[in-house]
Scaffold this motif. Structure first.
Motif, PDB file in Angstrom:
ATOM      1  N   UNK A  66       0.796  -1.228   0.000  1.00  0.00           N
ATOM      2  CA  UNK A  66       0.000   0.000   0.000  1.00  0.00           C
ATOM      3  C   UNK A  66       0.831   1.282   0.000  1.00  0.00           C
ATOM      4  N   UNK A  67       2.030   1.243   0.534  1.00  0.00           N
ATOM      5  CA  UNK A  67       2.853   2.460   0.612  1.00  0.00           C
ATOM      6  C   UNK A  67       4.083   2.405  -0.281  1.00  0.00           C
ATOM      7  N   UNK A  68       4.370   1.217  -0.871  1.00  0.00           N
ATOM      8  CA  UNK A  68       5.578   1.012  -1.675  1.00  0.00           C
ATOM      9  C   UNK A  68       6.852   1.188  -0.856  1.00  0.00           C
ATOM     10  N   UNK A  69       6.721   1.048   0.456  1.00  0.00           N
ATOM     11  CA  UNK A  69       7.873   1.060   1.360  1.00  0.00           C
ATOM     12  C   UNK A  69       7.929  -0.283   2.063  1.00  0.00           C
ATOM     13  N   UNK A  70       9.056  -0.973   1.910  1.00  0.00           N
ATOM     14  CA  UNK A  70       9.237  -2.274   2.553  1.00  0.00           C
ATOM     15  C   UNK A  70      10.263  -2.127   3.677  1.00  0.00           C
ATOM     16  N   UNK A  71       9.774  -2.220   4.914  1.00  0.00           N
ATOM     17  CA  UNK A  71      10.658  -2.086   6.069  1.00  0.00           C
ATOM     18  C   UNK A  71      11.219  -3.442   6.483  1.00  0.00           C
ATOM     19  N   UNK A  72      10.380  -4.474   6.506  1.00  0.00           N
ATOM     20  CA  UNK A  72      10.803  -5.814   6.902  1.00  0.00           C
ATOM     21  C   UNK A  72      10.387  -6.824   5.834  1.00  0.00           C
ATOM     22  N   UNK A  73      11.187  -7.877   5.709  1.00  0.00           N
ATOM     23  CA  UNK A  73      10.918  -8.909   4.701  1.00  0.00           C
ATOM     24  C   UNK A  73       9.943  -9.953   5.235  1.00  0.00           C
ATOM     25  N   UNK A  74      10.377 -10.723   6.217  1.00  0.00           N
ATOM     26  CA  UNK A  74       9.516 -11.768   6.772  1.00  0.00           C
ATOM     27  C   UNK A  74       9.905 -12.035   8.212  1.00  0.00           C
ATOM     28  N   UNK A  75       8.941 -12.529   8.976  1.00  0.00           N
ATOM     29  CA  UNK A  75       9.117 -12.810  10.397  1.00  0.00           C
ATOM     30  C   UNK A  75       8.849 -14.286  10.653  1.00  0.00           C
ATOM     31  N   UNK A  76       9.492 -14.819  11.676  1.00  0.00           N
ATOM     32  CA  UNK A  76       9.192 -16.177  12.115  1.00  0.00           C
ATOM     33  C   UNK A  76       9.259 -16.229  13.638  1.00  0.00           C
ATOM     34  N   UNK A  77       8.527 -17.160  14.219  1.00  0.00           N
ATOM     35  CA  UNK A  77       8.484 -17.267  15.674  1.00  0.00           C
ATOM     36  C   UNK A  77       9.634 -18.137  16.174  1.00  0.00           C
ATOM     37  N   UNK A  78      10.250 -17.677  17.237  1.00  0.00           N
ATOM     38  CA  UNK A  78      11.403 -18.369  17.813  1.00  0.00           C
ATOM     39  C   UNK A  78      11.384 -18.139  19.315  1.00  0.00           C
ATOM     40  N   UNK A  79      11.576 -19.191  20.072  1.00  0.00           N
ATOM     41  CA  UNK A  79      11.501 -19.050  21.518  1.00  0.00           C
ATOM     42  C   UNK A  79      10.074 -19.194  21.995  1.00  0.00           C
ATOM     43  N   UNK A  80       9.684 -18.465  23.033  1.00  0.00           N
ATOM     44  CA  UNK A  80       8.322 -18.587  23.582  1.00  0.00           C
ATOM     45  C   UNK A  80       7.267 -18.201  22.550  1.00  0.00           C
ATOM     46  N   UNK A  81       6.063 -18.771  22.624  1.00  0.00           N
ATOM     47  CA  UNK A  81       4.985 -18.401  21.691  1.00  0.00           C
ATOM     48  C   UNK A  81       4.718 -16.902  21.732  1.00  0.00           C
ATOM     49  N   UNK A  82       4.487 -16.334  20.557  1.00  0.00           N
ATOM     50  CA  UNK A  82       4.184 -14.911  20.491  1.00  0.00           C
ATOM     51  C   UNK A  82       5.403 -14.010  20.442  1.00  0.00           C
ATOM     52  N   UNK A  83       6.602 -14.593  20.320  1.00  0.00           N
ATOM     53  CA  UNK A  83       7.823 -13.801  20.185  1.00  0.00           C
ATOM     54  C   UNK A  83       8.419 -14.103  18.820  1.00  0.00           C
ATOM     55  N   UNK A  84       8.568 -13.073  17.992  1.00  0.00           N
ATOM     56  CA  UNK A  84       9.006 -13.273  16.611  1.00  0.00           C
ATOM     57  C   UNK A  84      10.259 -12.466  16.314  1.00  0.00           C
ATOM     58  N   UNK A  85      10.995 -12.946  15.310  1.00  0.00           N
ATOM     59  CA  UNK A  85      12.267 -12.323  14.948  1.00  0.00           C
ATOM     60  C   UNK A  85      12.324 -12.148  13.440  1.00  0.00           C
ATOM     61  N   UNK A  86      13.025 -11.123  13.010  1.00  0.00           N
ATOM     62  CA  UNK A  86      13.326 -10.922  11.601  1.00  0.00           C
ATOM     63  C   UNK A  86      14.780 -10.523  11.473  1.00  0.00           C
ATOM     64  N   UNK A  87      15.310 -10.648  10.261  1.00  0.00           N
ATOM     65  CA  UNK A  87      16.661 -10.180   9.979  1.00  0.00           C
ATOM     66  C   UNK A  87      16.567  -8.961   9.063  1.00  0.00           C
ATOM     67  N   UNK A  88      17.358  -7.955   9.391  1.00  0.00           N
ATOM     68  CA  UNK A  88      17.406  -6.732   8.603  1.00  0.00           C
ATOM     69  C   UNK A  88      18.763  -6.657   7.914  1.00  0.00           C
ATOM     70  N   UNK A  89      18.743  -6.422   6.619  1.00  0.00           N
ATOM     71  CA  UNK A  89      19.969  -6.221   5.847  1.00  0.00           C
ATOM     72  C   UNK A  89      19.928  -4.832   5.236  1.00  0.00           C
ATOM     73  N   UNK A  90      20.980  -4.063   5.450  1.00  0.00           N
ATOM     74  CA  UNK A  90      21.070  -2.717   4.871  1.00  0.00           C
ATOM     75  C   UNK A  90      22.132  -2.754   3.776  1.00  0.00           C
ATOM     76  N   UNK A  91      21.703  -2.509   2.547  1.00  0.00           N
ATOM     77  CA  UNK A  91      22.651  -2.475   1.432  1.00  0.00           C
ATOM     78  C   UNK A  91      22.394  -1.229   0.591  1.00  0.00           C
ATOM     79  N   UNK A  92      22.732  -1.264  -0.683  1.00  0.00           N
ATOM     80  CA  UNK A  92      22.773  -0.039  -1.486  1.00  0.00           C
ATOM     81  C   UNK A  92      21.484   0.768  -1.427  1.00  0.00           C
ATOM     82  N   UNK A  93      20.340   0.100  -1.586  1.00  0.00           N
ATOM     83  CA  UNK A  93      19.084   0.851  -1.622  1.00  0.00           C
ATOM     84  C   UNK A  93      18.687   1.396  -0.258  1.00  0.00           C
ATOM     85  N   UNK A  94      19.289   0.889   0.795  1.00  0.00           N
ATOM     86  CA  UNK A  94      18.988   1.392   2.128  1.00  0.00           C
ATOM     87  C   UNK A  94      19.767   2.630   2.508  1.00  0.00           C
ATOM     88  N   UNK A  95      20.780   2.989   1.719  1.00  0.00           N
ATOM     89  CA  UNK A  95      21.614   4.134   2.075  1.00  0.00           C
ATOM     90  C   UNK A  95      20.857   5.449   1.980  1.00  0.00           C
TER      91      UNK A  95
END
Length: 391
Positions: A340-369
């Motif tokens: 809807x905004x053409x802005x992608x902040x995060x790619x995908x999330x997955x749950x790890x550890x206790x239920x209801x706690x999720x993690x994502x990985x952020x990569x900053x490269x050329x387009x993030x500068x």
């Protein structure tokens, strides 16, 4: 196989549709912190490779044949970058490290490899060290960091090789300090063990260590590097070290099925990555630290009850973000924001550890500068407002 066996399960079908939707949103995003090769179409990837190829290869040159020509050129370049006597190109990092540790086991007379339980061979290769190469693995520590010198020095049983993943990806792309790395390699040698660096992302470590690649690599007896991680190549890896070791590794490469007829497309993409991406990596690392700080501040300002950016100051241009919501909630917010905004902040999330706690990985490269801290804060505010069930 029956029709019912060939048919996808509802869960598999849902996962495929979710991935397709996510890829479409990522490809349509005008603002994104970092793109991966798999985010693009075949046509886009081929066009980009063709456009860049003639900056690193002569169009009239003969193609490679079983590892000569441009493959040998890449091997020589990697050896120069890492300050080693030689390097060998491999089609995959899994194969490269299988061969490396197998060679060292034969030379040391000890087939036990000490490594972290979060290391790639333990987490993502289906027990390949043991199943394929007859190696045995042990863990000097289970803490979410690389082992320290005392843990290596005082480990209760002998091992022939110490393998260090730099950075340790699944723990949050974490690195030791330079002094800690020096100490742990010295501790291994006190035990008559060799040191192998799983340096798939070694390219990213120079800023944190404050040392050039060759000085970092000099601490190890052998080093593996990847060409598609960090550098954006199609695939492929290199194993670097003493010349006699590399020659032995090439023999095992052939035995493992890695002596491919022609490899020039992947090799050209690796050379392009070394030429264009590698010089920019320190810039990516520096900006990742700006993004990480802005993310932490913005989530606090948005009233999120708990957030963790890990490491707090990223060691590389990649890091983790943890939030107290389900992956389903966060993935819906992420893909809706991109659509809807053409802005992608995060790619995908997955749950790890206790239920209801999720993690994502952020990569900053050329387009993030191009992202300022204020841009990050605005995107976070919009993202949080889109998390289902939090209004």
């Amino acid at each position: 196989m029956t029709d019912s066996e060939e048919r996808e399960t509802p869960a598999q079908d849902d996962a495929k549709k979710a991935r397709a939707r996510r890829l479409a949103a990522l490809r349509g995003a005008e603002r994104i912190l970092g793109m991966h090769g798999v985010d693009t179409t075949i046509g886009e990837r081929l066009a980009a490779l063709t456009d860049a190829a003639w900056t690193v290869a002569e169009p009239g040159r003969d193609g490679d044949l079983y590892g000569d020509g441009i493959v040998a050129d890449l091997e020589e370049r990697v050896a120069r970058l890492l300050g080693t006597e030689a390097a060998a190109y491999f089609p995959t990092g899994t194969m490269a490290q299988q061969v490396a540790l197998r060679c060292w086991a034969g030379r040391t007379g000890n087939a036990t490899v000490a490594l972290h339980p979060m290391a790639h061979p333990e987490r993502h290769e289906r027990g390949a060290f043991t199943a394929v190469s007859g190696l045995r693995t042990v863990h000097p520590t289970t803490e979410p960091r690389l082992p320290n010198a005392d843990e290596v020095r005082d480990f209760a049983e002998p091992f022939g090789a110490l393998m260090l993943e730099l950075p340790l990806r699944d723990a949050g792309y974490v690195l030791p300090t330079w002094d800690e790395l020096v100490s742990v390699t010295e501790a291994a040698r006190e035990r008559d063990a060799v040191v192998h660096f799983d340096g798939a992302r070694l390219w990213e470590t120079t800023t944190h260590f404050g040392r050039p690649l060759d000085e970092i690599a000099a601490l190890a007896d052998s080093v593996y590097v990847s060409f598609y991680k960090t550098l954006g190549g199609l695939s492929g890896a290199a194993l670097a070290g003493p010349r006699s070791f590399v020659e032995e590794a090439k023999t095992w490469r052939h035995r493992y099925g890695g002596q491919l007829f022609q490899q020039f497309p992947a090799v050209i993409s690796a050379l392009v990555g070394l030429e264009r991406e590698l010089p920019r990596v320190p810039e990516y690392v520096a900006h990742a630290r700006v993004v990480a700080e802005a993310l932490r501040e913005a989530f606090a300002e948005a009233g999120v009850p708990w957030v963790r950016v890990h490491p707090e100051v990223p060691h590389t241009h990649e890091f983790q973000v943890w939030l107290p919501y389900s992956s389903e909630q966060l993935n819906e917010a992420a893909v809706t924001q991109a659509e809807e905004t053409k802005t992608s902040l995060f790619r995908s999330w997955w749950e790890q550890g206790p239920p209801g706690l999720s993690v994502t990985e952020v990569t900053v490269s050329a387009r993030g500068l191009d992202w300022t801290a204020d841009d990050v804060r605005a995107a976070v505010a919009d993202f949080v407002a889109r998390i289902p069930g939090t209004a």
